[in-house]
Design a protein around this motif. Structure first.
Motif, PDB file in Angstrom:
ATOM      1  N   SER A  28       0.848  -1.185   0.000  1.00 16.92           N
ATOM      2  CA  SER A  28       0.000   0.000   0.000  1.00 16.92           C
ATOM      3  C   SER A  28       0.886   1.238   0.000  1.00 16.92           C
ATOM      4  O   SER A  28       2.040   1.199   0.435  1.00 16.92           O
ATOM      5  CB  SER A  28      -0.922   0.006   1.216  1.00 16.92           C
ATOM      6  OG  SER A  28      -0.158   0.004   2.412  1.00 16.92           O
ATOM      7  N   CYS A  29       0.359   2.329  -0.478  1.00 12.65           N
ATOM      8  CA  CYS A  29       1.120   3.577  -0.576  1.00 12.65           C
ATOM      9  C   CYS A  29       1.329   4.151   0.827  1.00 12.65           C
ATOM     10  O   CYS A  29       0.359   4.328   1.586  1.00 12.65           O
ATOM     11  CB  CYS A  29       0.373   4.569  -1.458  1.00 12.65           C
ATOM     12  SG  CYS A  29       1.180   6.182  -1.562  1.00 12.65           S
ATOM     13  N   PRO A  30       2.572   4.450   1.223  1.00 12.50           N
ATOM     14  CA  PRO A  30       2.804   5.023   2.555  1.00 12.50           C
ATOM     15  C   PRO A  30       2.287   6.451   2.692  1.00 12.50           C
ATOM     16  O   PRO A  30       2.131   6.951   3.811  1.00 12.50           O
ATOM     17  CB  PRO A  30       4.327   4.960   2.692  1.00 12.50           C
ATOM     18  CG  PRO A  30       4.835   4.972   1.307  1.00 12.50           C
ATOM     19  CD  PRO A  30       3.827   4.250   0.480  1.00 12.50           C
ATOM     20  N   CYS A  32      -0.696   7.920   0.912  1.00 15.27           N
ATOM     21  CA  CYS A  32      -2.161   8.020   0.963  1.00 15.27           C
ATOM     22  C   CYS A  32      -2.830   6.699   1.327  1.00 15.27           C
ATOM     23  O   CYS A  32      -4.056   6.602   1.320  1.00 15.27           O
ATOM     24  CB  CYS A  32      -2.702   8.523  -0.375  1.00 15.27           C
ATOM     25  SG  CYS A  32      -2.354   7.403  -1.762  1.00 15.27           S
ATOM     26  N   GLU A  33      -2.004   5.645   1.610  1.00 15.36           N
ATOM     27  CA  GLU A  33      -2.493   4.313   1.993  1.00 15.36           C
ATOM     28  C   GLU A  33      -3.411   3.701   0.941  1.00 15.36           C
ATOM     29  O   GLU A  33      -4.333   2.945   1.251  1.00 15.36           O
ATOM     30  CB  GLU A  33      -3.226   4.372   3.343  1.00 15.36           C
ATOM     31  CG  GLU A  33      -2.321   4.790   4.488  1.00 15.36           C
ATOM     32  CD  GLU A  33      -3.043   4.753   5.816  1.00 15.36           C
ATOM     33  OE1 GLU A  33      -4.264   4.500   5.803  1.00 15.36           O
ATOM     34  OE2 GLU A  33      -2.390   4.974   6.843  1.00 15.36           O
ATOM     35  N   SER A  34      -3.184   4.057  -0.317  1.00 14.63           N
ATOM     36  CA  SER A  34      -3.962   3.482  -1.411  1.00 14.63           C
ATOM     37  C   SER A  34      -3.314   2.190  -1.894  1.00 14.63           C
ATOM     38  O   SER A  34      -2.091   2.038  -1.861  1.00 14.63           O
ATOM     39  CB  SER A  34      -4.069   4.489  -2.555  1.00 14.63           C
ATOM     40  OG  SER A  34      -4.671   3.883  -3.682  1.00 14.63           O
ATOM     41  N   CYS A  48       2.230   4.831  -7.175  1.00 16.45           N
ATOM     42  CA  CYS A  48       0.860   4.939  -6.684  1.00 16.45           C
ATOM     43  C   CYS A  48       0.029   5.670  -7.732  1.00 16.45           C
ATOM     44  O   CYS A  48       0.376   6.779  -8.156  1.00 16.45           O
ATOM     45  CB  CYS A  48       0.831   5.679  -5.355  1.00 16.45           C
ATOM     46  SG  CYS A  48      -0.839   5.954  -4.720  1.00 16.45           S
TER      47      CYS A  48
END
Length: 322
Positions: A28-30, A32-34, A48
């Motif tokens: 997951s993206c650190p 935006c947590e996407s 991302c």
């Protein structure tokens, strides 16, 4: 709206991950947590898709250098060779020259070309083995393949037998013993490991080695290589023997019941599994009115009629049939 090209790229990235066998969990993206992460066109970066953050750089692209958007393109562009196999001394990595003296169009070669191909074929066979050790390994694996074909066992048994023989060769267990004897014992061990029942008598029939030597070599190899061998279940022989005798499913089921019931009473201990299965089939054929003579059953099971009579008497007494 997602563009079709971007959607195709995303599908291709997912297929590439499956082909490379990546079992790691989805990152997951650190920022935006996407979880919408995509790989770049060259596979060198993971980005991302929502915020544009580069997650990883200089990624190793283990996929092919070509792109394919459907099954037919993927099949036409795929370049793979034959799989490696343990049944050949060089694991199938070298080339072979076909024995048919024909060109790519199926036309016969001229006499001059045939002579040239014969010489190339001869030298190809010579250079495939660099020393006496490889020649012996080639001979042993070819013997395993020949005997496995005669016994009618599947390809997996040949692979396992070849692996066992290579282990015995690395442990220097061949010294002082015949190559054929060790190869035959490895094939017998592979049959037992894979659950494909073949008796010592059947294996010795297709081998050039005496049955006593095969048994002695098998025990030595199994002990030295710590092969875990479970006792052979007589029920594994029932389908093959019943098929050879043209008996019905009812007889097979009854024979299995006899084996289970008598084995619980301890009659199987110390008995030959082939003779025990043959006696159960003989008893089941009598109980199901599909009578077979002791001679017929003995010929199929490769045991004596005396063995069948003795096991038969023990079994019918144990199950309470008079």
């Amino acid at each position: 709206m997602v563009r079709p090209s971007r959607q195709r790229e995303r599908e291709q990235d997912r297929e590439t991950e499956k082909e490379t066998g990546d079992d790691e969990e989805m990152q997951s993206c650190p920022e935006c947590e996407s979880a919408n992460l995509v790989s770049s066109a060259d596979g060198g970066e993971i980005v991302c898709e929502d915020c544009g953050l580069v997650i990883e750089e200089e990624n190793i692209d283990r996929g092919p250098e070509w792109r394919a958007f459907n099954h037919s393109e993927r099949q036409s562009k795929s370049r793979v060779g034959a799989p490696t196999t343990q049944t050949m001394h060089d694991k199938g990595l070298t080339t072979q020259i076909d024995w048919k003296d024909k060109d790519a169009y199926g036309q016969s070669l001229s006499s001059e070309k045939r002579s040239q191909m014969h010489r190339l074929r001869k030298w190809q066979e010579r250079i495939r083995t660099k020393d006496a050790g490889e020649r012996n390994l080639q001979f042993a694996l070819s013997e395993i393949d020949r005997m496995a074909s005669a016994l009618g066992v599947p390809r997996s048994v040949r692979e396992v037998a070849s692996v066992i023989y290579r282990r015995a060769l690395n442990e220097d267990l061949i010294r002082g013993r015949s190559i054929e004897g060790v190869a035959t014992s490895c094939l017998y061990a592979a049959c037992r490991q894979e659950g494909i029942p073949r008796s010592l008598e059947e294996v010795s029939d297709v081998s050039r080695v005496d049955q006593k030597e095969i048994g002695r070599t098998y025990r030595y190899v199994a002990q030295e290589l710590s092969l875990k061998m479970e006792p052979v279940d007589p029920k594994q022989y029932v389908p093959r023997f019943a098929s050879d005798l043209n008996l019905s499913e009812e007889v097979q089921s009854k024979a299995n019941e006899i084996i289970d019931e008598t084995a619980e009473k301890g009659l199987l201990s110390g008995k030959s599994p082939t003779g025990y299965a043959a006696a159960a089939i003989y008893a089941a054929s009598l109980l199901c009115n599909e009578k077979k003579t002791q001679r017929e059953v003995a010929d199929v099971a490769q045991v004596t009629e005396v063995t069948i009579r003795n096991r038969y008497q023990e079994q019918i007494e144990a199950i309470g049939v008079r």
